[in-house]
Design a protein around this motif. Structure first.
Motif, short mmCIF file in Angstrom:
data_model
loop_
_atom_site.label_atom_id
_atom_site.label_comp_id
_atom_site.label_asym_id
_atom_site.label_seq_id
_atom_site.Cartn_x
_atom_site.Cartn_y
_atom_site.Cartn_z
N GLY A 153 18.24 -10.33 -46.84
CA GLY A 153 18.44 -9.45 -45.70
C GLY A 153 17.96 -10.07 -44.40
N CYS A 154 17.86 -9.25 -43.37
CA CYS A 154 17.46 -9.75 -42.05
C CYS A 154 15.97 -10.11 -42.04
N THR A 155 15.65 -11.17 -41.33
CA THR A 155 14.25 -11.56 -41.13
C THR A 155 13.73 -10.91 -39.85
N LYS A 156 12.45 -10.56 -39.88
CA LYS A 156 11.87 -9.88 -38.73
C LYS A 156 11.76 -10.85 -37.55
N LYS A 157 12.19 -10.39 -36.38
CA LYS A 157 12.20 -11.26 -35.20
C LYS A 157 10.79 -11.44 -34.67
N PRO A 158 10.47 -12.63 -34.13
CA PRO A 158 9.14 -12.85 -33.52
C PRO A 158 9.01 -12.11 -32.20
N LEU A 159 7.79 -12.05 -31.70
CA LEU A 159 7.54 -11.30 -30.46
C LEU A 159 8.27 -11.92 -29.26
N GLU A 160 8.33 -13.24 -29.21
CA GLU A 160 8.96 -13.91 -28.08
C GLU A 160 10.43 -14.24 -28.33
N PHE A 161 11.07 -13.46 -29.22
CA PHE A 161 12.47 -13.72 -29.56
C PHE A 161 13.38 -13.45 -28.36
N ILE A 162 14.33 -14.36 -28.10
CA ILE A 162 15.34 -14.20 -27.05
C ILE A 162 16.70 -14.46 -27.68
N CYS A 163 17.58 -13.50 -27.59
CA CYS A 163 18.91 -13.65 -28.16
C CYS A 163 19.73 -14.60 -27.30
N ASP A 164 20.42 -15.53 -27.91
CA ASP A 164 21.20 -16.52 -27.19
C ASP A 164 22.70 -16.29 -27.29
N CYS A 165 23.10 -15.07 -27.59
CA CYS A 165 24.53 -14.79 -27.62
C CYS A 165 25.10 -14.82 -26.21
N SER A 166 26.40 -14.89 -26.11
CA SER A 166 27.05 -15.03 -24.80
C SER A 166 26.80 -13.82 -23.92
N PHE A 167 26.81 -12.61 -24.50
CA PHE A 167 26.60 -11.43 -23.69
C PHE A 167 25.17 -11.39 -23.13
N CYS A 168 24.19 -11.66 -23.97
CA CYS A 168 22.79 -11.63 -23.50
C CYS A 168 22.53 -12.72 -22.45
N SER A 169 23.16 -13.87 -22.63
CA SER A 169 23.00 -14.93 -21.65
C SER A 169 23.57 -14.52 -20.29
N LYS A 170 24.76 -13.91 -20.31
CA LYS A 170 25.35 -13.44 -19.06
C LYS A 170 24.55 -12.31 -18.46
N ASP A 171 23.99 -11.48 -19.32
CA ASP A 171 23.18 -10.35 -18.84
C ASP A 171 21.91 -10.86 -18.14
N ARG A 172 21.29 -11.89 -18.72
CA ARG A 172 20.09 -12.45 -18.09
C ARG A 172 20.43 -13.09 -16.74
N VAL A 173 21.56 -13.82 -16.69
CA VAL A 173 21.96 -14.44 -15.42
C VAL A 173 22.24 -13.36 -14.38
N PHE A 174 22.90 -12.28 -14.77
CA PHE A 174 23.21 -11.21 -13.84
C PHE A 174 21.93 -10.54 -13.32
N LYS A 175 20.98 -10.31 -14.21
CA LYS A 175 19.72 -9.69 -13.78
C LYS A 175 18.94 -10.61 -12.83
N GLU A 176 18.96 -11.92 -13.12
CA GLU A 176 18.26 -12.85 -12.24
C GLU A 176 18.91 -12.90 -10.87
N GLN A 177 20.25 -12.87 -10.86
CA GLN A 177 20.94 -12.85 -9.58
C GLN A 177 20.64 -11.57 -8.81
N LYS A 178 20.61 -10.48 -9.51
CA LYS A 178 20.30 -9.21 -8.88
C LYS A 178 18.88 -9.20 -8.32
N LYS A 179 17.96 -9.77 -9.08
CA LYS A 179 16.57 -9.85 -8.62
C LYS A 179 16.46 -10.72 -7.38
N THR A 180 17.18 -11.85 -7.40
CA THR A 180 17.15 -12.75 -6.24
C THR A 180 17.77 -12.10 -5.02
N GLU A 181 18.88 -11.38 -5.22
CA GLU A 181 19.53 -10.71 -4.09
C GLU A 181 18.64 -9.62 -3.51
N ASN A 182 17.95 -8.90 -4.38
CA ASN A 182 17.03 -7.87 -3.88
C ASN A 182 15.88 -8.50 -3.09
#
Length: 603
Positions: free
Chosen positions: A305-334
């Motif tokens: 079955g699934c293994t338990k994720k560590p505390l510092e786990f970061i998902c590297d799927c395409s959606f999460c990567s785009k979401d992080r870039v979007f949030k960083e851009q939003k933070k920079t724009e603010n």
């Protein structure tokens, strides 16, 4: 003050520590006002007229020990902007409303000049420097501005000033401080190192000063510190940064591509946000926990079955990567919108008068010259006797290193040596005594001879001077601020010699044959010493091994068991030999006292 916000701390990682020869044969512009302030702070209450005393010592040190050609610069009439800033700063420190400072300055109720006592100190130091033959220039406004102009136009090789505004005025090389009693006395900053390390040029530094405050606007922009200002100016090139700040001050928000958008006209729509994909709460990978229970997770390698994720786990799927870039851009724009809003609130930002003042290249008054002359010894003696109550012979003695440097330079310049063969018209070159190393800096100790007449003088008290002993004056102390080496006096066979420390290259240029003879003799002595050490070692220890500790104590006990008569004989012979040596030294030494010798040499 210079640029606010601990600007020197930003530049400190890119500073250099230079050695004693860094200023050798170089021209250097010195901000006299900061020297006077440092001198007054260092020895206030410990000496009479410290501004004259330490200006005298430090100038001689800079000229003779470090071999520089100093040019001193004094402040002119300060800019109304700086006068207003200085008055506002004083009002704030006193708890007074600063709104009335401008009106008081315009009505002439507050003077724009420095206080009267400080102006008198500057005048006295300028008179002293002119008597020493050192050029003094007067700036139209700030002294560090003229120092920077002389440096940028190639008239001097460096500036000595702790004011960081020098870089904004165009300086290339700035010496922030001098630590004379060290191997690397100069703390230097070069614009080339700052550009390579921080990626900032002159207009970038001007922009930082406009944001965090400077000598002409101590306030800066409220809520913007040095770190935030550094991040802002790095967004634009050196050619565009000042224009972009002006656009922001008018209510626009430039982006890094160069386009200009209205600060109030831009609003992000949340409808562009895509619906978040389901992620497993146990392993964190795409897909729900129920889906992973039915069919195992393709990203997990476990079969159970699934293994338990560590505390510092970061998902590297395409959606999460785009979401992080979007949030960083939003933070920079603010952040950028917030910064532009703060800058737009500043009154009349940026101040064009301050920018024009920093970029101007006319900071000197007409009629100034940069020529080094010979010190007027007699006038200098009268000046120091009157102001500091020094003995005339002491003044001449302390001035000797500067005069010997001028003499050696002139002799090195004239290859045929047709100039004056005597130093100060009374001392002749005798020999090179030795090579001296102080704080890692090597120099020659030169002997200058002046025979002393033995008739018509009654010695105050007989004095015994050994061959290598140096007579020291009580007036000279080891100055922690300047480290000036006073010339020494040596008596030998009825003659007095002056000992001065001189630059190796300068002595070699002035006296090439004598220097070559000294170096050859030194090399010969060293080779003989090595041969003697080798021969002595082989004869004293034929086995070639070190004596053991048992043999050492056995020989010590044998010496201690000697008879009392033998001990008395040994002791008596040692006392007799010491007495003979003392009598020989006393007979070959001069019987004149220290004060008589000094008057004979420097009176």
């Amino acid at each position: 003050m210079g640029v606010g916000g601990k600007f020197w701390d930003l530049l400190r990682p890119y500073g250099r520590q230079e050695g004693c020869d860094y200023l050798r044969d170089k021209r250097v512009a010195v901000d006299l006002s900061f020297w006077i302030i440092q001198h007054e702070t260092a020895v206030k209450g410990l000496a009479l007229n410290p501004h004259l005393r330490l200006t005298f010592f430090r100038t001689i040190n800079l000229f003779s020990k470090y071999g520089a050609y100093p040019v001193f610069v004094v402040d002119g009439t300060p800019s109304p902007l700086k006068s207003q800033t200085r008055i506002s700063r004083f009002y704030r420190s006193s708890g007074i409303d600063t709104s009335s400072s401008t009106s008081l300055l315009q009505e002439g109720l507050v003077s724009v000049e420095r206080n009267k006592l400080f102006s008198e100190w500057v005048t006295e130091c300028v008179e002293l420097l002119k008597l020493m033959g050192i050029p003094v220039l007067k700036a139209k406004g700030e002294a560090e501005a003229l120092c920077a102009q002389l440096n940028s136009q190639g008239f001097v090789d460096a500036c000595i000033t702790p004011d960081s505004d020098a870089f904004l005025f165009g300086a290339y090389s700035v010496i922030k401080s001098i630590k004379p009693n060290s191997r690397e006395p100069f703390e230097c900053y070069h614009m080339s190192d700052i550009e390579a390390g921080l990626g900032l040029k002159r207009r970038h530094l001007i922009a930082i000063s406009l944001l965090v405050g400077n000598d002409f606007d101590s306030g800066g922009i409220l809520g913007i510190g040095l770190d935030k200002a550094l991040r802002i100016v790095r967004l634009f090139s050196d050619d565009d940064i000042l224009q972009r700040l002006e656009d922001i001050g008018k209510g626009f928000k430039p982006d890094v591509s160069g386009g200009i958008k209205s600060v109030d006209g831009e609003e992000e729509s949340s409808s562009q946000m895509k619906r978040r994909l389901a992620h497993c709460s146990r392993c964190g990978h795409p897909g729900s926990k129920r889906t992973h229970f039915k069919s195992s997770c393709e990203h997990c390698t476990s079969d159970s079955g699934c293994t338990k994720k560590p505390l510092e786990f970061i998902c590297d799927c395409s959606f999460c990567s785009k979401d992080r870039v979007f949030k960083e851009q939003k933070k920079t724009e603010n952040w950028w919108s917030n910064v532009c809003g703060k800058i737009a609130l500043g009154p009349d930002f940026p101040n064009r008068k301050i920018i024009q003042l920093y970029l101007s290249d006319s900071f000197t008054e007409g009629g100034s010259s940069m020529s080094w002359g010979t010190p007027d010894t007699e006038m200098l003696v009268d000046c120091m006797v009157f102001n500091l109550h020094w003995d005339p012979s002491y003044v001449r003695k302390m001035l000797l290193p500067m005069l010997s440097t001028i003499y050696l330079r002139e002799r090195a310049r004239n290859s045929n040596n047709t100039g004056n063969p005597l130093l100060c018209d009374q001392y002749e070159f005798h020999s090179i005594k030795c090579m001296k190393t102080r704080y890692g800096h090597k120099s020659f100790v030169m002997r200058w001879r002046k025979p002393i007449p033995t008739t018509g003088l009654t010695p105050e008290k007989p004095i015994v001077v050994c061959e290598d002993e140096v007579v020291e004056e009580k007036e000279c102390v080891d100055d922690p601020l300047d480290g000036l080496n006073e010339p020494q006096v040596q008596d030998e066979n009825g003659e007095c010699f002056l000992l001065t420390d001189e630059c190796l290259g300068l002595v070699q240029s002035a006296f090439p044959e004598e220097t070559e003879h000294f170096l050859q003799a030194k090399k010969l002595r060293e080779s003989k010493k090595k041969n003697v050490c080798k021969g002595g070692g082989s004869s004293s220890n034929s086995m070639g091994a070190q004596k053991s500790i048992t043999d050492f104590y056995r020989s010590t006990k044998a010496a201690a068991a000697a008879t009392p008569a033998q001990s008395i004989d040994v002791e008596g012979s040692s006392i007799a030999s010491a007495e003979k040596k003392r009598q020989a030294t006393s007979s070959s030494s001069s019987s004149f006292s220290k004060s008589v010798r000094r008057r004979l040499l420097f009176g």
